[in-house]
Design a protein around this motif. Sequence first.
Motif, PDB file in Angstrom:
ATOM      1  N   LYS A  33      63.026 -21.952 -75.928  1.00 38.00           N
ATOM      2  CA  LYS A  33      64.460 -22.211 -76.025  1.00 38.00           C
ATOM      3  C   LYS A  33      65.000 -22.760 -74.712  1.00 38.00           C
ATOM      4  O   LYS A  33      65.836 -23.682 -74.702  1.00 38.00           O
ATOM      5  N   GLU A  34      64.510 -22.212 -73.594  1.00 35.23           N
ATOM      6  CA  GLU A  34      64.958 -22.698 -72.284  1.00 35.23           C
ATOM      7  C   GLU A  34      64.483 -24.127 -72.039  1.00 35.23           C
ATOM      8  O   GLU A  34      65.213 -24.942 -71.458  1.00 35.23           O
ATOM      9  N   PHE A  93      62.094 -20.705 -83.100  1.00 32.85           N
ATOM     10  CA  PHE A  93      60.972 -21.069 -82.233  1.00 32.85           C
ATOM     11  C   PHE A  93      60.298 -22.354 -82.720  1.00 32.85           C
ATOM     12  O   PHE A  93      59.987 -23.242 -81.922  1.00 32.85           O
ATOM     13  N   ASP A  94      60.082 -22.458 -84.010  1.00 32.24           N
ATOM     14  CA  ASP A  94      59.435 -23.652 -84.559  1.00 32.24           C
ATOM     15  C   ASP A  94      60.300 -24.891 -84.362  1.00 32.24           C
ATOM     16  O   ASP A  94      59.784 -25.973 -84.035  1.00 32.24           O
ATOM     17  N   ASP A  95      61.609 -24.743 -84.546  1.00 31.74           N
ATOM     18  CA  ASP A  95      62.504 -25.881 -84.349  1.00 31.74           C
ATOM     19  C   ASP A  95      62.475 -26.362 -82.902  1.00 31.74           C
ATOM     20  O   ASP A  95      62.390 -27.568 -82.629  1.00 31.74           O
ATOM     21  N   ASN A  96      62.515 -25.420 -81.971  1.00 37.13           N
ATOM     22  CA  ASN A  96      62.488 -25.786 -80.554  1.00 37.13           C
ATOM     23  C   ASN A  96      61.135 -26.371 -80.160  1.00 37.13           C
ATOM     24  O   ASN A  96      61.068 -27.288 -79.340  1.00 37.13           O
ATOM     25  N   SER A  97      60.052 -25.836 -80.726  1.00 34.72           N
ATOM     26  CA  SER A  97      58.711 -26.374 -80.441  1.00 34.72           C
ATOM     27  C   SER A  97      58.593 -27.814 -80.935  1.00 34.72           C
ATOM     28  O   SER A  97      58.065 -28.685 -80.229  1.00 34.72           O
ATOM     29  N   GLN A  98      59.069 -28.070 -82.141  1.00 33.78           N
ATOM     30  CA  GLN A  98      59.013 -29.435 -82.670  1.00 33.78           C
ATOM     31  C   GLN A  98      59.885 -30.380 -81.848  1.00 33.78           C
ATOM     32  O   GLN A  98      59.511 -31.540 -81.611  1.00 33.78           O
ATOM     33  N   MET A 112      60.517 -30.035 -78.628  1.00 31.28           N
ATOM     34  CA  MET A 112      59.796 -30.255 -77.379  1.00 31.28           C
ATOM     35  C   MET A 112      58.694 -31.293 -77.554  1.00 31.28           C
ATOM     36  O   MET A 112      58.540 -32.200 -76.711  1.00 31.28           O
ATOM     37  N   ILE A 113      57.928 -31.189 -78.641  1.00 27.79           N
ATOM     38  CA  ILE A 113      56.847 -32.148 -78.899  1.00 27.79           C
ATOM     39  C   ILE A 113      57.411 -33.553 -79.117  1.00 27.79           C
ATOM     40  O   ILE A 113      56.875 -34.556 -78.619  1.00 27.79           O
ATOM     41  N   ALA A 114      58.527 -33.621 -79.841  1.00 24.93           N
ATOM     42  CA  ALA A 114      59.154 -34.922 -80.086  1.00 24.93           C
ATOM     43  C   ALA A 114      59.664 -35.538 -78.789  1.00 24.93           C
ATOM     44  O   ALA A 114      59.520 -36.756 -78.570  1.00 24.93           O
ATOM     45  N   MET A 115      60.221 -34.722 -77.913  1.00 22.42           N
ATOM     46  CA  MET A 115      60.721 -35.235 -76.637  1.00 22.42           C
ATOM     47  C   MET A 115      59.572 -35.688 -75.747  1.00 22.42           C
ATOM     48  O   MET A 115      59.701 -36.680 -75.014  1.00 22.42           O
ATOM     49  N   LEU A 116      58.448 -34.970 -75.793  1.00 19.04           N
ATOM     50  CA  LEU A 116      57.274 -35.410 -75.038  1.00 19.04           C
ATOM     51  C   LEU A 116      56.811 -36.789 -75.511  1.00 19.04           C
ATOM     52  O   LEU A 116      56.456 -37.658 -74.705  1.00 19.04           O
ATOM     53  N   ARG A 117      56.836 -36.968 -76.811  1.00 14.71           N
ATOM     54  CA  ARG A 117      56.408 -38.249 -77.375  1.00 14.71           C
ATOM     55  C   ARG A 117      57.378 -39.367 -76.983  1.00 14.71           C
ATOM     56  O   ARG A 117      56.966 -40.454 -76.561  1.00 14.71           O
ATOM     57  N   GLU A 118      58.675 -39.104 -77.105  1.00 14.58           N
ATOM     58  CA  GLU A 118      59.679 -40.121 -76.792  1.00 14.58           C
ATOM     59  C   GLU A 118      59.668 -40.477 -75.306  1.00 14.58           C
ATOM     60  O   GLU A 118      59.785 -41.650 -74.934  1.00 14.58           O
ATOM     61  N   CYS A 119      59.511 -39.449 -74.445  1.00 16.23           N
ATOM     62  CA  CYS A 119      59.456 -39.715 -73.003  1.00 16.23           C
ATOM     63  C   CYS A 119      58.197 -40.498 -72.639  1.00 16.23           C
ATOM     64  O   CYS A 119      58.222 -41.359 -71.746  1.00 16.23           O
ATOM     65  N   TYR A 130      49.758 -22.738 -75.163  1.00 17.68           N
ATOM     66  CA  TYR A 130      48.955 -23.479 -76.134  1.00 17.68           C
ATOM     67  C   TYR A 130      49.740 -24.655 -76.703  1.00 17.68           C
ATOM     68  O   TYR A 130      49.221 -25.785 -76.794  1.00 17.68           O
ATOM     69  N   SER A 131      50.992 -24.418 -77.090  1.00 13.75           N
ATOM     70  CA  SER A 131      51.809 -25.488 -77.663  1.00 13.75           C
ATOM     71  C   SER A 131      52.015 -26.614 -76.657  1.00 13.75           C
ATOM     72  O   SER A 131      51.932 -27.804 -77.000  1.00 13.75           O
TER      73      SER A 131
END
Length: 456
Positions: free
Chosen positions: A103-104, A123-128, A130-137, A170-171
């Motif tokens: 969340k942070e 948690f799942d929403d925030n994880s997804q 985060m992964i999407a932002m990693l991809r976009e960045c 892990y995520s």
Amino acid sequence: MKGRENPAEDALILLRSRICNPNFVFTPFSDSPDSNYSKLKFIISSSVTEACNNSILLLGPRGSGKTAVLELVIRDLLAEHADMISVIRLNGLLHSDDNCAVKEIARQLCVEHQLLFSKMASFDDNSQFMIAMLRECGLAHKTIIFVLDEFDFFTQARLPLSHGKQRLLYSLLDAMQSVTSQAVVIGVSCRLDADQLLEKRVRSRFSHRKVLFLPPSKEDLQRLLEHIFSLPVDTSLPNDYAVEFNMKLHHILADERFKEIINTLLNSDSTVKHLLRFLFYAVCHMDLESGFLSLDNFRTAMSSIQRQPKMEYLQDCSILELYILVCMKRLEVKEQNSYNFNSVMKEYKGIHDAYQTSDYYARNVCLRAFEHLVQRELICFMDNRGNNQSIEFRAVKLLISSHELYQGLKSYRSCPCVSHSAEAGGPMKVIDGRSALWVSEEKVKVAVCSNFFWMF
């Protein structure tokens, strides 16, 4: 001279600000290609310029400069690649819970990219996210740097029945396996075995790069002291004053007595933080009338920084409690490794019978004094298995060394020291018809005579 007209006051302000500024302190180490600064900057800058993922651990004792060097590297990289770096900071003491950590991360990413953050996201929403932002960045050629302070806390489950141990790590590391992501994970920990705490699935995705922060060498220490204390000659400070100040400083640094003070300081704690604390004390004691540092400033700082709680406890002990401590030390000198209250009382009675000391207390009084020493943590029980056993039969041990006991007796306010002898061994002295209780501490003997301690 008053106020700002006195160059010594300006010099004092300058030296204090230098010591309190980690970026200034660690600047001289950035020039060497073998320094931790250069190694860390090379790894991160390579990830930024070559668009690759990396993970690294910064390991070393607390106060060794891990965070200071990391912040210096990030500051320089942000100056060089302002639009290509985004920094996310987490602390294991605050965010070791996976839900809280993710969340942070989502909150900081939203702030960084001016997006709306939802506090109600799972948690799942925030994880997804985060992964999407990693991809976009990654597609935008922007590197996200994750700084995980107190890294070892992220490897431990907060709840005993938690099934999601290390889900965050892990995520995060699993998302970095994608060719479209672009991130660097930096773990900061005081545990040298932090990488061994990782689960197998996490360890297999970790880069296994480690940077160790060791105590500074003598050459680095000399360079650091000169860097902090040398006054610039091309500033508002008078040129003659700065030159004379630097000359006197050079003489102090070359003095063998100063080197002995520094060696004593580093023998107790060799971290940079401890050294800077000592230097700040020394600067605070600088004489503003003379305007220069002196060897006495460092001696005073040394006595201020070497506060020893056990020594203070010893000074507040009663005569009977000191008798008990000395008796326990005598048993250790006799190589009696295991002893209890009864053994101590036998030693105490043996001293009284042999030398007819005037200080002899009843057994119940001695037991209360013994319990008081346990409460003060000057002595402790050997194990906790005998909680139901009487205190008189439980094995105990001393928690102070011979040197600490000697110094405590020497500085005891009610027991003045009247004589010294450099030789150990030999017969015991009897003073005013009263015999002496003694312990050996290398070449020093401490004697207890009635209500006084005599060193001879």
